[in-house]
Design an enzyme around this catalytic site. Structure first.
Site, PDB file in Angstrom:
ATOM      1  N   SER A 147     -21.264  48.269  37.352  1.00 54.75           N
ATOM      2  CA  SER A 147     -22.444  46.751  37.033  1.00 54.75           C
ATOM      3  C   SER A 147     -23.567  48.070  37.186  1.00 54.75           C
ATOM      4  O   SER A 147     -23.314  49.103  37.750  1.00 54.75           O
ATOM      5  CB  SER A 147     -22.578  45.865  37.580  1.00 54.75           C
ATOM      6  OG  SER A 147     -24.368  45.404  36.996  1.00 54.75           O
ATOM      7  N   TYR A 160     -25.783  38.589  42.523  1.00 51.60           N
ATOM      8  CA  TYR A 160     -25.055  39.506  41.433  1.00 51.60           C
ATOM      9  C   TYR A 160     -24.889  40.808  41.252  1.00 51.60           C
ATOM     10  O   TYR A 160     -24.377  41.936  41.948  1.00 51.60           O
ATOM     11  CB  TYR A 160     -25.511  39.158  39.870  1.00 51.60           C
ATOM     12  CG  TYR A 160     -24.834  40.202  39.280  1.00 51.60           C
ATOM     13  CD1 TYR A 160     -23.142  39.657  38.234  1.00 51.60           C
ATOM     14  CD2 TYR A 160     -25.009  41.553  38.085  1.00 51.60           C
ATOM     15  CE1 TYR A 160     -23.022  39.942  37.218  1.00 51.60           C
ATOM     16  CE2 TYR A 160     -24.115  42.478  37.414  1.00 51.60           C
ATOM     17  CZ  TYR A 160     -23.239  41.399  37.459  1.00 51.60           C
ATOM     18  OH  TYR A 160     -22.837  42.266  35.985  1.00 51.60           O
TER      19      TYR A 160
HETATM   20  P1  NAP Z   1     -17.057  37.340  30.805  1.00 48.74           P
HETATM   21  O1  NAP Z   1     -17.101  37.056  28.831  1.00 48.74           O
HETATM   22  O2  NAP Z   1     -18.461  36.629  30.693  1.00 48.74           O
HETATM   23  O3  NAP Z   1     -16.297  37.381  31.048  1.00 48.74           O
HETATM   24  C1  NAP Z   1     -15.743  36.835  32.710  1.00 48.74           C
HETATM   25  C2  NAP Z   1     -14.946  36.706  32.625  1.00 48.74           C
HETATM   26  O4  NAP Z   1     -14.154  36.473  34.658  1.00 48.74           O
HETATM   27  C3  NAP Z   1     -14.243  35.490  32.214  1.00 48.74           C
HETATM   28  O5  NAP Z   1     -12.849  35.869  31.629  1.00 48.74           O
HETATM   29  C4  NAP Z   1     -14.627  34.393  33.006  1.00 48.74           C
HETATM   30  O6  NAP Z   1     -13.721  33.435  32.175  1.00 48.74           O
HETATM   31  C5  NAP Z   1     -14.111  34.847  34.015  1.00 48.74           C
HETATM   32  N1  NAP Z   1     -13.531  34.139  35.548  1.00 48.74           N
HETATM   33  C6  NAP Z   1     -15.443  33.915  36.112  1.00 48.74           C
HETATM   34  N2  NAP Z   1     -15.232  32.628  36.928  1.00 48.74           N
HETATM   35  C7  NAP Z   1     -13.697  32.365  37.311  1.00 48.74           C
HETATM   36  C8  NAP Z   1     -12.906  31.912  38.120  1.00 48.74           C
HETATM   37  N3  NAP Z   1     -13.783  31.429  38.919  1.00 48.74           N
HETATM   38  N4  NAP Z   1     -11.709  32.030  37.909  1.00 48.74           N
HETATM   39  C9  NAP Z   1     -11.034  32.745  36.684  1.00 48.74           C
HETATM   40  N5  NAP Z   1     -11.756  33.634  36.238  1.00 48.74           N
HETATM   41  C10 NAP Z   1     -12.887  33.557  36.187  1.00 48.74           C
HETATM   42  O7  NAP Z   1     -17.749  38.657  30.594  1.00 48.74           O
HETATM   43  P2  NAP Z   1     -17.561  40.074  30.549  1.00 48.74           P
HETATM   44  O8  NAP Z   1     -18.821  41.032  30.360  1.00 48.74           O
HETATM   45  O9  NAP Z   1     -16.500  40.644  30.217  1.00 48.74           O
HETATM   46  O10 NAP Z   1     -17.538  39.945  32.367  1.00 48.74           O
HETATM   47  C11 NAP Z   1     -16.483  41.157  32.778  1.00 48.74           C
HETATM   48  C12 NAP Z   1     -16.605  41.749  34.003  1.00 48.74           C
HETATM   49  O11 NAP Z   1     -17.844  42.563  33.778  1.00 48.74           O
HETATM   50  C13 NAP Z   1     -17.461  40.959  35.116  1.00 48.74           C
HETATM   51  O12 NAP Z   1     -16.988  41.539  36.238  1.00 48.74           O
HETATM   52  C14 NAP Z   1     -19.376  41.438  34.551  1.00 48.74           C
HETATM   53  O13 NAP Z   1     -20.060  41.002  36.275  1.00 48.74           O
HETATM   54  C15 NAP Z   1     -18.557  42.348  34.052  1.00 48.74           C
HETATM   55  N6  NAP Z   1     -20.203  43.424  33.186  1.00 48.74           N
HETATM   56  C16 NAP Z   1     -20.421  43.081  32.239  1.00 48.74           C
HETATM   57  C17 NAP Z   1     -21.431  43.519  31.880  1.00 48.74           C
HETATM   58  C18 NAP Z   1     -21.289  43.059  30.319  1.00 48.74           C
HETATM   59  O14 NAP Z   1     -23.339  43.743  29.775  1.00 48.74           O
HETATM   60  N7  NAP Z   1     -21.236  42.246  30.180  1.00 48.74           N
HETATM   61  C19 NAP Z   1     -22.398  44.601  32.858  1.00 48.74           C
HETATM   62  C20 NAP Z   1     -22.143  45.397  33.660  1.00 48.74           C
HETATM   63  C21 NAP Z   1     -20.788  44.786  33.947  1.00 48.74           C
HETATM   64  P3  NAP Z   1     -14.308  32.338  31.859  1.00 48.74           P
HETATM   65  O15 NAP Z   1     -14.522  32.487  29.946  1.00 48.74           O
HETATM   66  O16 NAP Z   1     -13.591  30.920  31.942  1.00 48.74           O
HETATM   67  O17 NAP Z   1     -15.482  31.630  32.208  1.00 48.74           O
END
Ligand code: NAP
Length: 255
Positions: A147, A160
């Protein structure tokens, strides 16, 4: 495919991606299938939308339902993944959560929830696959999703920030130990991407404007934006890339 692009092909490889039902994980799954990999999507709910996207392009996808908040689920994941397509070659530690709260109000429960998934699971799932890869000497690829808060402090997200800073540190630490086994451990640091993770931020007009005005590219990123980096780091093209966190951030860190 032109000869010099073959190095980016994932044909014949199997990738396991956590958090595969939505957002960046879903984008990575679809991109890997498009690059020729068999894909195992781990999620705590149905990955039907991801499966449909992959089926539409003639790819192979297997869903593996698991709650990743507890590392005791790891043996089950390793066993089921092995049954799907045989050897797993690529692990993407993508699943992650964020809890927004003033630092003075953070509860131990929320702290543990974030650290358990974003940090502890990343380490122990990587360890589980790396054990097998070190033993069979055929190498492997680990791509952690870091991140901007691997580099910066952030606001109202201390757990986080702690977890994502650890992800960048672990990426280096594990690369140092496992590069000798042809295991490439790298990370992608997405900037501000339009997914569920940033829904609250994007709904807050003032914060959204502040963020957008600071992104040189002038827009939120999309899951597709990180797929090039994800394919590269999973492919033979990255054979000598170890321990690096690649930002895909619209220029955010360049400011
Ligand atoms: P997201 O749409 O919230 O995706 C997060 C994923 O993690 C979802 O599939 C979620 O499942 C899963 N998850 C959460 N808790 C879980 C659990 N206990 N067991 C299994 N799966 C679980 O957000 P995203 O942006 O795609 O995030 C993906 C990664 O990118 C994360 O590590 C996030 O920190 C990182 N990231 C995102 C951003 C951004 O701007 N979006 C920036 C930097 C880093 P559910 O749908 O069931 O909750």
């Amino acid at each position: 495919m032109p000869q010099n692009l073959n190095m980016f092909s994932l044909e014949g490889k199997t990738a396991l991606v956590t958090g595969a039902n939505t957002g960046l994980g879903q984008g990575i799954c679809a991109a890997y299938a498009g690059a020729g990999a068999n894909v195992i999507g781990v999620a705590r709910r149905s990955c039907q939308e991801t499966a449909d996207k992959i089926t539409a392009i003639g790819g192979n996808f297997t869903e593996l339902i698991a709650d990743l908040s507890d590392i005791n689920v790891i043996p089950h994941i390793v066993e089921e993944a092995g049954k799907a397509y045989g050897r797993v070659d690529i692990l993407v530690n993508n699943a992650g959560i964020i809890k927004r709260c003033d630092a003075v109000d953070v509860t131990m429960e929320d702290w543990d929830a974030v650290i358990n998934l974003n940090e502890k699971m990343v380490f122990f799932l990587s360890q589980a696959f790396a054990k097998g890869w070190a033993a069979d000497n055929k190498g492997g690829k680990i791509i952690n999703i870091a991140s901007m808060l691997s580099y910066q402090g952030g606001i109202r997200v201390p757990s986080y920030t702690a977890s994502k800073s650890a992800v960048m540190g672990l990426t280096r630490a594990l690369a140092n130990e496992w590069a000798r086994y042809n295991i490439n451990v790298n990370a992608i640091a997405p900037g501000y991407m339009a997914t569920n993770n940033t829904q609250n931020l994007r709904s807050d007009e003032q914060r959204s404007d502040e963020i957008l005005s600071r992104i040189p590219a002038g827009r939120w990123g999309t899951p597709e934006d990180i797929t090039g980096a994800a394919i590269f780091l999973a492919s033979d093209a990255a054979a000598y890339v170890h321990g690096f966190t690649l930002a895909v951030d619209g220029g955010w860190l360049a400011r």
